[in-house]
Design a protein around this motif. Structure first.
Motif, PDB file in Angstrom:
ATOM      1  N   TYR A  80      -2.885   9.021  14.833  1.00 38.13           N
ATOM      2  CA  TYR A  80      -2.513   7.652  14.462  1.00 38.13           C
ATOM      3  C   TYR A  80      -3.531   7.011  13.525  1.00 38.13           C
ATOM      4  CZ  TYR A  80      -1.267   2.748  14.898  1.00 38.13           C
ATOM      5  OH  TYR A  80      -0.925   1.450  14.623  1.00 38.13           O
ATOM      6  N   ASP A  81      -4.811   7.172  13.806  1.00 38.65           N
ATOM      7  CA  ASP A  81      -5.832   6.503  12.997  1.00 38.65           C
ATOM      8  C   ASP A  81      -6.581   7.461  12.064  1.00 38.65           C
ATOM      9  OD1 ASP A  81      -7.212   7.862  14.934  1.00 38.65           O
ATOM     10  OD2 ASP A  81      -8.445   6.165  15.554  1.00 38.65           O
ATOM     11  N   THR A  82      -6.067   8.674  11.891  1.00 41.11           N
ATOM     12  CA  THR A  82      -6.682   9.660  10.993  1.00 41.11           C
ATOM     13  C   THR A  82      -5.600  10.212  10.074  1.00 41.11           C
ATOM     14  OG1 THR A  82      -8.228  10.253  12.763  1.00 41.11           O
ATOM     15  CG2 THR A  82      -8.064  11.769  10.887  1.00 41.11           C
ATOM     16  N   PHE A  83      -5.639   9.779   8.816  1.00 36.55           N
ATOM     17  CA  PHE A  83      -4.624  10.222   7.866  1.00 36.55           C
ATOM     18  C   PHE A  83      -5.168  10.189   6.443  1.00 36.55           C
ATOM     19  CE2 PHE A  83      -3.999   5.716   8.740  1.00 36.55           C
ATOM     20  CZ  PHE A  83      -3.969   5.147   7.475  1.00 36.55           C
ATOM     21  N   TRP A  84      -4.506  10.952   5.586  1.00 32.49           N
ATOM     22  CA  TRP A  84      -4.838  11.027   4.165  1.00 32.49           C
ATOM     23  C   TRP A  84      -3.621  10.528   3.403  1.00 32.49           C
ATOM     24  CZ3 TRP A  84      -6.566  14.069   7.926  1.00 32.49           C
ATOM     25  CH2 TRP A  84      -7.928  14.346   7.967  1.00 32.49           C
ATOM     26  N   ALA A  85      -3.829   9.643   2.440  1.00 27.64           N
ATOM     27  CA  ALA A  85      -2.722   9.032   1.703  1.00 27.64           C
ATOM     28  C   ALA A  85      -2.843   9.317   0.206  1.00 27.64           C
ATOM     29  CB  ALA A  85      -2.702   7.530   1.961  1.00 27.64           C
ATOM     30  N   ARG A  87       0.858  -1.190   0.000  1.00 27.92           N
ATOM     31  CA  ARG A  87       0.000   0.000   0.000  1.00 27.92           C
ATOM     32  C   ARG A  87       0.893   1.238   0.000  1.00 27.92           C
ATOM     33  NH1 ARG A  87      -2.608  -2.170   4.791  1.00 27.92           N
ATOM     34  NH2 ARG A  87      -2.194  -0.157   5.708  1.00 27.92           N
ATOM     35  N   ARG A  88       1.348   1.623  -1.166  1.00 24.59           N
ATOM     36  CA  ARG A  88       2.266   2.746  -1.322  1.00 24.59           C
ATOM     37  C   ARG A  88       1.673   4.027  -0.734  1.00 24.59           C
ATOM     38  NH1 ARG A  88       4.329   4.383  -7.261  1.00 24.59           N
ATOM     39  NH2 ARG A  88       2.962   6.171  -7.236  1.00 24.59           N
ATOM     40  N   ASN A  89       2.507   4.802  -0.077  1.00 25.20           N
ATOM     41  CA  ASN A  89       2.137   6.104   0.485  1.00 25.20           C
ATOM     42  C   ASN A  89       1.114   6.019   1.605  1.00 25.20           C
ATOM     43  OD1 ASN A  89       3.849   7.512  -1.203  1.00 25.20           O
ATOM     44  ND2 ASN A  89       2.293   7.776  -2.762  1.00 25.20           N
ATOM     45  N   GLN A  90       0.908   4.861   2.168  1.00 26.12           N
ATOM     46  CA  GLN A  90      -0.067   4.728   3.240  1.00 26.12           C
ATOM     47  C   GLN A  90       0.615   4.299   4.529  1.00 26.12           C
ATOM     48  OE1 GLN A  90      -3.600   2.515   2.468  1.00 26.12           O
ATOM     49  NE2 GLN A  90      -3.634   3.084   0.322  1.00 26.12           N
ATOM     50  N   PRO A  91       0.354   5.026   5.596  1.00 28.27           N
ATOM     51  CA  PRO A  91       0.865   4.565   6.882  1.00 28.27           C
ATOM     52  C   PRO A  91       0.285   3.187   7.203  1.00 28.27           C
ATOM     53  CG  PRO A  91       0.076   6.818   7.039  1.00 28.27           C
ATOM     54  CD  PRO A  91      -0.350   6.295   5.698  1.00 28.27           C
ATOM     55  N   HIS A  92       1.066   2.382   7.825  1.00 25.88           N
ATOM     56  CA  HIS A  92       0.615   1.047   8.231  1.00 25.88           C
ATOM     57  C   HIS A  92       0.337   1.113   9.728  1.00 25.88           C
ATOM     58  CE1 HIS A  92       1.324  -0.883   4.354  1.00 25.88           C
ATOM     59  NE2 HIS A  92       2.176   0.113   4.225  1.00 25.88           N
ATOM     60  N   HIS A  93      -0.809   1.685  10.037  1.00 22.53           N
ATOM     61  CA  HIS A  93      -1.242   1.927  11.417  1.00 22.53           C
ATOM     62  C   HIS A  93      -2.328   0.933  11.794  1.00 22.53           C
ATOM     63  CE1 HIS A  93       0.160   6.428  11.390  1.00 22.53           C
ATOM     64  NE2 HIS A  93       1.151   5.590  11.217  1.00 22.53           N
ATOM     65  N   GLY A  94      -1.945  -0.314  11.932  1.00 16.74           N
ATOM     66  CA  GLY A  94      -2.908  -1.338  12.328  1.00 16.74           C
ATOM     67  C   GLY A  94      -4.043  -1.459  11.327  1.00 16.74           C
ATOM     68  N   GLN A  95      -5.276  -1.410  11.832  1.00 19.20           N
ATOM     69  CA  GLN A  95      -6.462  -1.553  10.987  1.00 19.20           C
ATOM     70  C   GLN A  95      -6.914  -0.229  10.366  1.00 19.20           C
ATOM     71  OE1 GLN A  95      -7.769  -4.590  10.244  1.00 19.20           O
ATOM     72  NE2 GLN A  95      -5.998  -5.326  11.386  1.00 19.20           N
ATOM     73  N   ALA A  96      -6.288   0.872  10.742  1.00 17.36           N
ATOM     74  CA  ALA A  96      -6.698   2.184  10.225  1.00 17.36           C
ATOM     75  C   ALA A  96      -6.440   2.272   8.723  1.00 17.36           C
ATOM     76  CB  ALA A  96      -5.946   3.293  10.950  1.00 17.36           C
ATOM     77  N   ARG A  97      -7.359   2.901   8.023  1.00 15.53           N
ATOM     78  CA  ARG A  97      -7.243   3.112   6.588  1.00 15.53           C
ATOM     79  C   ARG A  97      -7.348   4.605   6.292  1.00 15.53           C
ATOM     80  NH1 ARG A  97      -5.073  -0.827   6.945  1.00 15.53           N
ATOM     81  NH2 ARG A  97      -5.611  -2.875   6.191  1.00 15.53           N
ATOM     82  N   PRO A  98      -6.834   5.037   5.139  1.00 13.38           N
ATOM     83  CA  PRO A  98      -6.844   6.465   4.825  1.00 13.38           C
ATOM     84  C   PRO A  98      -8.257   7.028   4.725  1.00 13.38           C
ATOM     85  CG  PRO A  98      -5.648   5.208   3.149  1.00 13.38           C
ATOM     86  CD  PRO A  98      -6.242   4.236   4.088  1.00 13.38           C
ATOM     87  N   ARG A  99      -8.376   8.276   5.081  1.00 16.99           N
ATOM     88  CA  ARG A  99      -9.634   9.000   4.891  1.00 16.99           C
ATOM     89  C   ARG A  99      -9.832   9.226   3.401  1.00 16.99           C
ATOM     90  NH1 ARG A  99     -11.443  12.033   9.628  1.00 16.99           N
ATOM     91  NH2 ARG A  99     -12.983  12.785   8.136  1.00 16.99           N
ATOM     92  N   VAL A 100     -11.085   9.288   2.989  1.00 20.76           N
ATOM     93  CA  VAL A 100     -11.383   9.511   1.578  1.00 20.76           C
ATOM     94  C   VAL A 100     -11.974  10.902   1.331  1.00 20.76           C
ATOM     95  CG1 VAL A 100     -11.613   7.071   1.027  1.00 20.76           C
ATOM     96  CG2 VAL A 100     -13.618   8.352   1.769  1.00 20.76           C
ATOM     97  N   ASP A 101     -12.253  11.630   2.410  1.00 21.76           N
ATOM     98  CA  ASP A 101     -12.747  12.993   2.249  1.00 21.76           C
ATOM     99  C   ASP A 101     -11.572  13.925   1.968  1.00 21.76           C
ATOM    100  OD1 ASP A 101     -11.802  12.470   4.859  1.00 21.76           O
ATOM    101  OD2 ASP A 101     -12.999  14.078   5.733  1.00 21.76           O
TER     102      ASP A 101
END
Length: 161
Positions: A144-149, A30-44
């Protein structure tokens, strides 16, 4: 898992990667995405902008990449990399600066602390040979669980009058 053990692990998860992305982020699926457990990038739409001073380079050129809060919402971390627009290969190198960690193996840069930030200015240096187009892409972490990729820097264009 016993509840006491779970409660002990939660603070550790919240503090993970306080000094930036690990080197293996360069080769993760998952390029450019933090690997923070189950958290996934925001889409907004992110409350941050990423702006580059140029998207073309000649040998040794310096390009600034600025991450800025649009509404005063601080961010705690970031990961940015430079890529050749034609080949999508890693390209050039970011300059060392205070509170910055370099990942030169993949032309990348990341935060060195998890303190609140409203802006970060990153300086990239083009390779000593060649010329072409570059783009800057990465992620901005609010918490940690709030990010944009997969953010791509917009190029600041001069306004003609």
């Amino acid at each position: 898992m016993p509840r006491a053990l779970l409660l002990l692990l939660l603070p550790a998860a919240a503090l993970a990667f306080p000094d930036g992305a690990p080197i293996d982020v360069c080769v993760k699926a998952r390029r450019n995405q933090p690997h923070h457990g189950q958290a996934r990038p925001r889409v907004d739409a992110p409350p941050y902008s990423v702006t580059a001073s140029a998207d073309t380079y000649s040998p040794g050129d310096k390009i600034s990449v600025v991450i800025t809060s649009l509404d005063g919402t601080p961010f705690r971390g970031f990961f940015m990399q430079a890529r050749d627009a034609a080949s999508d290969e890693w390209l050039g190198a970011f300059e060392a600066a205070e509170n910055i960690n370099l990942l030169p193996e993949c032309s990348s840069i990341t935060h060195a602390d998890n303190k609140d930030k409203l802006q970060a200015t990153l300086i990239w240096t083009a390779p000593a040979q060649g010329m072409g187009n570059v783009y800057f892409t990465g992620a901005v972490v609010q918490q940690y669980d709030t990010f944009w990729a997969d953010l791509v820097a917009e190029v600041a264009r001069a306004v003609r009058q």
